[in-house]
Design a protein around this motif. Sequence first.
Motif, PDB file in Angstrom:
ATOM      1  N   ALA A 242      35.773  -1.640 158.058  1.00 57.06           N
ATOM      2  CA  ALA A 242      35.212  -2.318 158.577  1.00 57.06           C
ATOM      3  C   ALA A 242      35.128  -2.477 160.592  1.00 57.06           C
TER       4      ALA A 242
ATOM      5  N   ARG B  60      40.481   1.293 157.725  1.00 52.84           N
ATOM      6  CA  ARG B  60      39.823   0.109 157.726  1.00 52.84           C
ATOM      7  C   ARG B  60      38.610   1.097 158.321  1.00 52.84           C
TER       8      ARG B  60
ATOM      9  N   ASN C 284      39.387  -3.189 149.678  1.00 52.82           N
ATOM     10  CA  ASN C 284      38.919  -4.175 150.185  1.00 52.82           C
ATOM     11  C   ASN C 284      37.895  -4.049 150.323  1.00 52.82           C
ATOM     12  N   HIS C 285      37.837  -3.285 151.216  1.00 48.54           N
ATOM     13  CA  HIS C 285      36.410  -3.173 152.005  1.00 48.54           C
ATOM     14  C   HIS C 285      35.772  -2.570 151.767  1.00 48.54           C
TER      15      HIS C 285
ATOM     16  N   HIS D  71      33.542  -5.361 149.848  1.00 44.99           N
ATOM     17  CA  HIS D  71      33.201  -5.838 150.239  1.00 44.99           C
ATOM     18  C   HIS D  71      31.648  -5.359 151.001  1.00 44.99           C
TER      19      HIS D  71
END
Lengths: 77, 281, 176, 385
Positions: free
Chosen positions: B83, B80, B112-113, B116
Motif C-alpha cells: 500500500a 502494508r 488484500n493489498h 489488489h
Amino acid sequence: MAKVTLFPQACKGMEDCGICALVCPQHLFTSSGEMNEAGYVPTRLTEPEECTGCQSCMLSCPDMAIVVVKEKGEEAS
Amino acid sequence: MSLAEHPLRKYTRPHVKKTTTCPGCGNGIVAQAILWAIDELNREEGLSMDDFVFVSGIGCSAWIPSPLFAADTLHTTHGRPIAFATGVKLGLPRQKVLVASGDGDLAAIGGNHLIHAARRNIDLTVVMVNNGIYGMTGGQTAPTTPRGLNTITSPYGTMEPEFNVAAMVAAAGAPYVARWTTYHPRQLKRAIKKGIQKQGFSFIEAISQCPVQYGRVSKLGRATAILEHFRDHSLKLAKAREMSEEELAGKITVGEFCDRQAPELASQWSELRARLGKEQG
Amino acid sequence: MRTELTIAGVGGQGSITAGVILGAAAVTYDHQYAAQTSAYSSELRGGFAAAWVVLSEEPVLYPRVIAPDVLVAQAQDSIERFAKVLKPQGVLIYDSDMIAQPPAQITRAHPVAATSLARNEMQAAIVANMIMLGALCQVTGVVSPGALEKAIADAVPQGKQELNLRAFALGRERVG
Amino acid sequence: MKAAVRLKPGTHFIEGNLALAEGAIAAGCRFMAGYPITPASEIPNRLSQLLPTVGGVFLQTEDEIAAICSAIGASWAGLKAMTATSGPGVSLMQENIGLAASTETPLVIVDVMRFGPSTGVPSVGLAGDVVQVARGSHGDYQIIALCPESPQEMYDHMIRAFNLAERFRCPVFVLPDGFIGHMREQVVIPPDQEIELAQRKIAPAGTTPLERQDFLDPEVAPMPVFGRGRQAHVTSSCHNGQGMRNLTDPEVMHAFATMPIEKILRHRDQIVEVAADYAPGDVVIVAYGTVARSARAAAQAARAQGLAVGTLCLKTLWPFADQEVAAAAQQARAVLVLENNTGQMLPYIKAEAAAHCPVQFLGPRLLGQIHEPNAVLTRVKEMMS
C-alpha cells in the motif's frame, strides 16, 4: 581457475550456516577452527586451486562473506 | 580482508557492516539476488540505486533492504508495504519501486493489498520471502506452513492447507509471477531482474530457509538440511502440470507462473493527465 | 430578518433540488445569506425527502430549521411530518393534487396544482418542483423572481432551461 | 468524461464536502487515496474528477488502511497528499497515523464525523472522533486537528491544514461532522494568487543520511523526499535523527517519542486558533465545530436580553487550546461546554478551567442533533441564577 576471497569477520560459520560447503560442487569448504569477533567459526577453503569459479558459494552466502572472481574477467551469471 | 571489497558493497550503506539475520538465514541470499539483478541492470541499462525506492513491512525479511541498501528505503507497518509502495509509485512513476517482505507480512495480514495490487497492475516488483513460518515472533503457524506441521501455535499439527501465494497472485492478474527457492540463487536473480524490467506488477516468491524456527518445528534442523530439502523436492512447473495432485504432495513447484503484458496503472495515469492537460490547453 | 423554510415531499419530486436552488438564488443573486440542509430515506423513489433553508440578511448562526415560517408541501406525508411545527402565522404552499385538505389550523394556505400542471400543461412531470418554487416566490417574496430565474438556469441541464423557467412562471401565475 | 473544471473565484452556494475538495486543490494537494464512506464520499467523488486535471492522482483503495498508507507513500514521493474518511475509516487507519507522526510525514486526513459507535448512523453527524484522532494510535504522539464549523471553513481549513502539514512535517486532521459536510452555504473562493501556500523544506542534494538530520529536530528537519538521490532511511521503528533504526539506546527511544511532540508544542502559538468573543464576568460558552454555531446563536439571544454571555470557539482541537481556555476561565463567571457528543473534550477543558470558575457540560437534547439555541439559553440562565 578462480580467485576466492573470504571475509571471515562476516561469516556466520560452518556449524550454524555452512551453506557454502553444501553448494560447492568440489567440496572445498571446511571449518577454519578459529572463532571470529562475532563468536562464529568461519569456513575456509581446503584447496583453493581446485575452485572452478562456479560462484555458487558466493551467490548462496547469506552474509556476503565470499567473493569469487573468475579468471579472464568472467562475470557472475 | 576488508568488507568493502565485495562487489555488491557499492550498493549498500557503508556504515552497515553486517546483516542482522540468524546464521544460515535465506534472507541474505535473497538480498544478494536483488542486488545482483540490479548490478546486471546497472551494466546493461545504466540503472543505479538512485533509481529505486525499496519498501518493506514487518518481519525478518523486511530488513533485507532496510538499512542495508544504499537507496531510498521505507520500512513500514506490518502487512502494508504494498500500500505504501503504491503511493510512492504513483507519486514517482519513473522510480523503480521494489517491495521485499515476508509471507506473513504479504500473504496473511497484507493479503488484500497483494491481491489488489496484482489486480490493479501497478508497476511494483514484490519479492516475497516465504519461509513457511513466523520467524521473528518465535515459530508460529503461517498461512504458508505445510499442513500437518506441529508449530508453536499448532502444537497438535496445522489443520489448514498452505497458501499457494504465487498461483493466487497470478490468478489476480499480475503479469509476471515466478517462484524459486534459495537453493536456486541464479534463477531467483533472473526472475527478480525480469520483474524489475517488467512494466507492471511482478511477484517473485522466494522459498527460503529459517533454520532457527522452521528448522526446529519441521525437525529438518540446519539451514543446509532445509536447502537440501528444497533441492530434492523442487519441481519445474512445466513438469508439475503433467502430474496428479497426489504426485505433487510435498513438492515445491518452481518456475514462471506467468509472463504477459497488461495495461499498467501508473503509466495509464500519466496518459490520462497528458490527455486532460491537452484538453485544457 | 431570519426566515426558516421547509420544502418537503417524497423522493423523486425534486424537493431537495428546489431547496438548493432557493438557497443558491438567495446567496448568489440576492445578496442574502442562506444555509441549506436536507434529509432523505435510502430508497431513491417514494421515500421521504426534505430540504431546509434558513435565509437571512446577516450570516446564519444557527443553521437548522426549528419552526418553519414557510412550509412547501408536495405530499400528504409532508403535512403529517411538518405541519405541526409550522409557526402559528406560518405560510403553507401545497400541491393540491397530492394534498386534498390542509389542516384547518393553518390560516395562510396556498394551493397550487403542481403535479397536474406539470403533466398536462408542461408535459413534464419532473418540473412540478419548479412550479412549487414559482408559487413560493409569488406568495412569500423571500427571494426575488429574477434571482430564482438565474439560479434555475444555473442548476438545470443545458437545453432544459426554458422548460424549467416556464414552469416557474406558471407556478407564480396559478398559485391560489 | 471531459476535463472537470475547478470552481471559479467568487461566491458559491455549495456543500461543505465540495468546498473542502476545492480547498484541497487550491492548497496544492496532488494525491488523494480514499475508500467510499458516508458522509465523506463527496470528497473522493469530486477529487477523482479534479486531481488528474491539475497533474495529480486519485486512488480508490481496497480499504482505508491502504488509503492512508498510499497517501503516506505519495507524501514521501514529494506530493501533497491526503485521505478522507469518516470515523470507522479513521479507526482502521490508526496504526499508520502513528507511523505518519513518527516518520514526520506531511499528510492531511479528513474525518467527516458520523454518529457512532460502530456502524451507527452514517448520515447523521456526531463529533464522536475528537479524541480518537488524537489518541487512537498506540504510543505517544502529537497531531494537529482543525475543526471547521461551516462550508467556508471547510475550504479555508484545508489550505491551513496543508500549510501546517508542510510546515511542521506531521499529519493534520480536518474534522468536520457530517452535518457541515452535507450543508450548503455561501463559500467565497479567492483567486489562487491570493492564497498563501507553504512548501516543505527538502534535504540538501548530494548528501547521505549520516551527513544530515532528517528526523527528530524540534525546529523541523528538512525532509529527504524520495527519488532525488538522498538515500533516505525511513522506518516506523524507533530511529535516531539520521533515521537509523535503534532499538537499544534509551536516549534514542526518548528522543524518538518526544521530539515529534516537542516539534509541534514548541510552535503551538502558530497552530492553536480560537475565536474569542467574551468580556470579564460573562458566562462563557466553549464549543467547537457545528455546535459553535449554536453557542453563538445562544450568546446573541442572551445579549439581546441583556445577559452577560460570551463564547470561546475552538478552531483547532489539537494541540489543545489550554492557555486560551484557562484565560477565558480566569475572567468568566462560569464556563458552559457544548459538545455534540457525551463530553469528549470536557476533561481537557475542565483541566484548564475548573480551578478558576464553575464548569458545566451541555450535550444536545438528542445526541447527534445540534443544540437548539433556546436550550442553551435556558441552561445559561440556570447557571446565572
